[in-house]
Motif scaffolding. Sequence first.
Motif, PDB file in Angstrom:
ATOM      1  N   THR A  50       0.827  -1.202   0.000  1.00 40.04           N
ATOM      2  CA  THR A  50       0.000   0.000   0.000  1.00 40.04           C
ATOM      3  C   THR A  50       0.865   1.257   0.000  1.00 40.04           C
ATOM      4  OG1 THR A  50      -1.675  -1.233   1.231  1.00 40.04           O
ATOM      5  CG2 THR A  50      -1.918   1.150   1.149  1.00 40.04           C
ATOM      6  N   ALA A  51       1.996   1.209   0.693  1.00 37.86           N
ATOM      7  CA  ALA A  51       2.904   2.362   0.672  1.00 37.86           C
ATOM      8  C   ALA A  51       3.433   2.612  -0.738  1.00 37.86           C
ATOM      9  CB  ALA A  51       4.064   2.136   1.642  1.00 37.86           C
ATOM     10  N   LEU A  52       3.761   1.544  -1.456  1.00 38.16           N
ATOM     11  CA  LEU A  52       4.231   1.705  -2.835  1.00 38.16           C
ATOM     12  C   LEU A  52       3.110   2.253  -3.720  1.00 38.16           C
ATOM     13  CD1 LEU A  52       6.347  -1.561  -3.249  1.00 38.16           C
ATOM     14  CD2 LEU A  52       7.170   0.766  -2.781  1.00 38.16           C
ATOM     15  N   TRP A  53       1.888   1.774  -3.491  1.00 38.91           N
ATOM     16  CA  TRP A  53       0.743   2.316  -4.230  1.00 38.91           C
ATOM     17  C   TRP A  53       0.578   3.807  -3.938  1.00 38.91           C
ATOM     18  CZ3 TRP A  53      -3.546   4.717  -2.181  1.00 38.91           C
ATOM     19  CH2 TRP A  53      -4.559   5.033  -3.100  1.00 38.91           C
ATOM     20  N   MET A  54       0.738   4.178  -2.672  1.00 42.13           N
ATOM     21  CA  MET A  54       0.646   5.589  -2.310  1.00 42.13           C
ATOM     22  C   MET A  54       1.671   6.423  -3.062  1.00 42.13           C
ATOM     23  SD  MET A  54      -0.068   6.150   1.770  1.00 42.13           S
ATOM     24  CE  MET A  54       0.363   7.886   1.567  1.00 42.13           C
ATOM     25  N   GLY A  55       2.899   5.922  -3.134  1.00 43.56           N
ATOM     26  CA  GLY A  55       3.946   6.649  -3.838  1.00 43.56           C
ATOM     27  C   GLY A  55       3.608   6.877  -5.302  1.00 43.56           C
ATOM     28  N   GLU A  56       3.109   5.816  -5.939  1.00 45.13           N
ATOM     29  CA  GLU A  56       2.737   5.924  -7.351  1.00 45.13           C
ATOM     30  C   GLU A  56       1.578   6.902  -7.537  1.00 45.13           C
ATOM     31  OE1 GLU A  56       1.814   1.945  -8.376  1.00 45.13           O
ATOM     32  OE2 GLU A  56       3.902   1.243  -8.335  1.00 45.13           O
ATOM     33  N   THR A  57       0.601   6.832  -6.651  1.00 42.81           N
ATOM     34  CA  THR A  57      -0.578   7.691  -6.757  1.00 42.81           C
ATOM     35  C   THR A  57      -0.230   9.152  -6.513  1.00 42.81           C
ATOM     36  OG1 THR A  57      -1.980   5.860  -6.020  1.00 42.81           O
ATOM     37  CG2 THR A  57      -2.908   8.072  -5.859  1.00 42.81           C
ATOM     38  N   LEU A  58       0.590   9.401  -5.492  1.00 42.98           N
ATOM     39  CA  LEU A  58       0.989  10.775  -5.196  1.00 42.98           C
ATOM     40  C   LEU A  58       1.778  11.382  -6.359  1.00 42.98           C
ATOM     41  CD1 LEU A  58       2.062  10.369  -1.461  1.00 42.98           C
ATOM     42  CD2 LEU A  58       0.120  11.711  -2.300  1.00 42.98           C
ATOM     43  N   ALA A  59       2.685  10.601  -6.927  1.00 44.08           N
ATOM     44  CA  ALA A  59       3.482  11.093  -8.049  1.00 44.08           C
ATOM     45  C   ALA A  59       2.600  11.405  -9.248  1.00 44.08           C
ATOM     46  CB  ALA A  59       4.550  10.074  -8.421  1.00 44.08           C
ATOM     47  N   GLU A  60       1.658  10.505  -9.522  1.00 43.14           N
ATOM     48  CA  GLU A  60       0.779  10.691 -10.683  1.00 43.14           C
ATOM     49  C   GLU A  60      -0.144  11.890 -10.504  1.00 43.14           C
ATOM     50  OE1 GLU A  60      -2.889   8.344 -12.958  1.00 43.14           O
ATOM     51  OE2 GLU A  60      -1.598   7.260 -11.538  1.00 43.14           O
ATOM     52  N   LYS A  61      -0.806  11.968  -9.360  1.00 41.81           N
ATOM     53  CA  LYS A  61      -1.798  13.019  -9.164  1.00 41.81           C
ATOM     54  C   LYS A  61      -1.182  14.395  -8.905  1.00 41.81           C
ATOM     55  CE  LYS A  61      -5.687  10.128  -7.737  1.00 41.81           C
ATOM     56  NZ  LYS A  61      -6.753   9.920  -6.729  1.00 41.81           N
ATOM     57  N   SER A  62       0.078  14.411  -8.487  1.00 37.09           N
ATOM     58  CA  SER A  62       0.747  15.697  -8.257  1.00 37.09           C
ATOM     59  C   SER A  62       1.562  16.148  -9.459  1.00 37.09           C
ATOM     60  CB  SER A  62       1.659  15.602  -7.036  1.00 37.09           C
ATOM     61  OG  SER A  62       2.780  14.759  -7.303  1.00 37.09           O
ATOM     62  N   GLY A  63       1.515  15.361 -10.528  1.00 38.56           N
ATOM     63  CA  GLY A  63       2.327  15.698 -11.690  1.00 38.56           C
ATOM     64  C   GLY A  63       3.815  15.587 -11.412  1.00 38.56           C
ATOM     65  N   GLY A  64       4.174  14.655 -10.533  1.00 40.52           N
ATOM     66  CA  GLY A  64       5.585  14.449 -10.211  1.00 40.52           C
ATOM     67  C   GLY A  64       6.121  15.370  -9.132  1.00 40.52           C
ATOM     68  N   GLU A  65       5.242  16.159  -8.505  1.00 38.47           N
ATOM     69  CA  GLU A  65       5.701  17.105  -7.481  1.00 38.47           C
ATOM     70  C   GLU A  65       5.920  16.452  -6.116  1.00 38.47           C
ATOM     71  OE1 GLU A  65       6.500  20.526  -7.872  1.00 38.47           O
ATOM     72  OE2 GLU A  65       6.543  19.662  -9.889  1.00 38.47           O
ATOM     73  N   ILE A  66       5.272  15.299  -5.891  1.00 33.41           N
ATOM     74  CA  ILE A  66       5.439  14.601  -4.613  1.00 33.41           C
ATOM     75  C   ILE A  66       6.040  13.230  -4.868  1.00 33.41           C
ATOM     76  CG2 ILE A  66       4.320  13.696  -2.551  1.00 33.41           C
ATOM     77  CD1 ILE A  66       2.110  15.678  -2.876  1.00 33.41           C
ATOM     78  N   GLY A  67       7.155  12.947  -4.223  1.00 34.70           N
ATOM     79  CA  GLY A  67       7.773  11.627  -4.278  1.00 34.70           C
ATOM     80  C   GLY A  67       7.724  10.984  -2.901  1.00 34.70           C
ATOM     81  N   LEU A  68       7.708   9.654  -2.864  1.00 33.15           N
ATOM     82  CA  LEU A  68       7.653   8.932  -1.594  1.00 33.15           C
ATOM     83  C   LEU A  68       8.721   7.854  -1.574  1.00 33.15           C
ATOM     84  CD1 LEU A  68       5.995   8.594   1.079  1.00 33.15           C
ATOM     85  CD2 LEU A  68       4.708   6.807  -0.096  1.00 33.15           C
ATOM     86  N   GLN A  69       9.630   7.931  -0.594  1.00 30.40           N
ATOM     87  CA  GLN A  69      10.627   6.885  -0.362  1.00 30.40           C
ATOM     88  C   GLN A  69      10.128   6.015   0.793  1.00 30.40           C
ATOM     89  OE1 GLN A  69      14.004   9.439   0.485  1.00 30.40           O
ATOM     90  NE2 GLN A  69      14.941   8.878  -1.458  1.00 30.40           N
ATOM     91  N   VAL A  70      10.130   4.698   0.610  1.00 27.03           N
ATOM     92  CA  VAL A  70       9.584   3.782   1.612  1.00 27.03           C
ATOM     93  C   VAL A  70      10.693   2.906   2.179  1.00 27.03           C
ATOM     94  CG1 VAL A  70       7.871   1.996   2.088  1.00 27.03           C
ATOM     95  CG2 VAL A  70       7.384   3.760   0.368  1.00 27.03           C
ATOM     96  N   PHE A  71      10.777   2.852   3.506  1.00 23.47           N
ATOM     97  CA  PHE A  71      11.785   2.062   4.210  1.00 23.47           C
ATOM     98  C   PHE A  71      11.064   1.022   5.077  1.00 23.47           C
ATOM     99  CE2 PHE A  71      13.504   6.230   3.387  1.00 23.47           C
ATOM    100  CZ  PHE A  71      14.789   5.978   2.916  1.00 23.47           C
ATOM    101  N   PRO A  72      10.930  -0.228   4.608  1.00 29.58           N
ATOM    102  CA  PRO A  72      10.198  -1.258   5.359  1.00 29.58           C
ATOM    103  C   PRO A  72      11.091  -1.976   6.370  1.00 29.58           C
ATOM    104  CG  PRO A  72      10.918  -2.162   3.274  1.00 29.58           C
ATOM    105  CD  PRO A  72      11.387  -0.725   3.292  1.00 29.58           C
ATOM    106  N   ASN A  73      10.499  -2.958   7.047  1.00 29.72           N
ATOM    107  CA  ASN A  73      11.261  -3.939   7.830  1.00 29.72           C
ATOM    108  C   ASN A  73      12.042  -3.332   8.992  1.00 29.72           C
ATOM    109  OD1 ASN A  73      11.627  -6.728   8.039  1.00 29.72           O
ATOM    110  ND2 ASN A  73      13.651  -6.633   7.115  1.00 29.72           N
ATOM    111  N   GLY A  74      11.581  -2.195   9.518  1.00 35.25           N
ATOM    112  CA  GLY A  74      12.276  -1.569  10.635  1.00 35.25           C
ATOM    113  C   GLY A  74      13.651  -1.055  10.283  1.00 35.25           C
ATOM    114  N   LEU A  75      13.894  -0.745   9.016  1.00 30.93           N
ATOM    115  CA  LEU A  75      15.223  -0.299   8.607  1.00 30.93           C
ATOM    116  C   LEU A  75      15.609   1.034   9.242  1.00 30.93           C
ATOM    117  CD1 LEU A  75      15.228  -1.228   4.802  1.00 30.93           C
ATOM    118  CD2 LEU A  75      16.360  -2.419   6.685  1.00 30.93           C
ATOM    119  N   LEU A  76      14.635   1.814   9.657  1.00 29.18           N
ATOM    120  CA  LEU A  76      14.918   3.110  10.278  1.00 29.18           C
ATOM    121  C   LEU A  76      14.716   3.077  11.787  1.00 29.18           C
ATOM    122  CD1 LEU A  76      13.357   5.511   7.630  1.00 29.18           C
ATOM    123  CD2 LEU A  76      15.706   4.695   7.817  1.00 29.18           C
TER     124      LEU A  76
END
Length: 333
Positions: A50-76
Motif C-alpha cells: 500500500t505504501a508503494l501504491w501511495m507513492g505511485e498515486t501521489l506522483a501521478e496526481k501531483s504531476g511528479g511534485e510529490i515523491g515517496l521513499q519507503v523504508f520497510p522492515n524496521g530499517l529506520l
Amino acid sequence: MTLNRRSFIAAAAAGAAGALLAAPSILGAAGKITLRMGHPHPETDSWQDTALWMGETLAEKSGGEIGLQVFPNGLLGNDPTMINSVRAGALDIMVTGNPFFTSLAPELNVLDLPYLFHDRDHVARVLDGEIGDRLRTDFEGTGLYALALWETGWRHVTNSRRPVETPDDIKGLKIRTTPNPAHIEAFRLLGAVPTPMAFTELFTALEMGAVDGQENPTTLILNSRFYEAQKYLSLTQHAFTAAPLVTNAAKLDAMDEDMRALLIETAQEGARRQRALNVEREVTSLAKLREEGMEVVETPDRKAFRAIVAEPVQASFGEEFGPELIEQINAAA
C-alpha cells in the motif's frame, strides 16, 4: 561474506539511515517534495504494497511534485524510534500498530480492547466514521497528525510449546505483547506472562526462546516467518489492531494546501485498499502456514476467552476514560 538475519538488517538499517539523512527535507525542497516513510513490517506485507501504491498515486496526481521513499522492515529503527523520528521531523511518515501510540494518545487504547469488534463491517464503521475521526484528533499536541487508520488485523496466538484450545492452555506461557495496557492486562488475566517488546525484536526473541509465543494476524505471522520458531497457531481472534498512519504535524501544515489535501486523501484511500488486501490474504496466509508445518487450532473456545478478559479490561478502560466511547463503538455494531 555471509550475513545472518540480524547482521543483514543492521547493515541495511545503516544504509537506510544514511539515505534518510541525505534525502531532501519536505520543507527544504524547491518544487518537488520528497516524503520519507518507514514501517516495521516485511516487504511482503500489505503495508509495503500500500505504501508503494501511495507513492505511485501521489506522483501521478501531483504531476511528479510529490515523491515517496519507503523504508520497510524496521530499517529506520523500531516502532518507538520511528514515532519519535516523525515527531522530531527527521522522518516524514510512518505507520505501526495502534498500541505503540497509546502513551501519546491514551484513548486510542479503546481500539485494542479484547473482543470489542464483532466483524470487519463493524471495524470499518468505526475506523472510517465519526469515531475514527474523533480518535485521530487525539494526536493534537503530540507533534503528529494521523492521516488515516490502516490495520494490522485480527490477532491470534502462536507458541512453541503446546496447542491452545482453552484459556487453561495459555497459563504460564511467556507471550510477547505490544506495550498496550489492554493487551498486557488481557494476557495477565489469562494466566500468561505478558512480555512487551518492539515488533522488530520479536523474531530473535522467538528464535532464542526468550518468549514462548506471540499474538499477531496470520498475514504477519507468515510474512515475518514466525513459523520458523513457532509450532502452534490458535485462531483466538481476541483483538483487532488498527494502525495509525502519521506524519509530522508542522511539516504537514507547511505544505501547499492542494498537496496537503492530496496526501490526506491518498492516505485514507490507502487505508481502504490495505484492509481489503488483508481480507484476501488472511485466507491464503493461513493455508501457507499449514504448508509450513504449523498446527492450527481453528475453533478454540473463544467464548471462554471472552468471558475471562472482555468485561474486566473494558471496565478498566471505562474507569479511566468513561463508558461513552465503548458504548458508541458497541452501538456501531
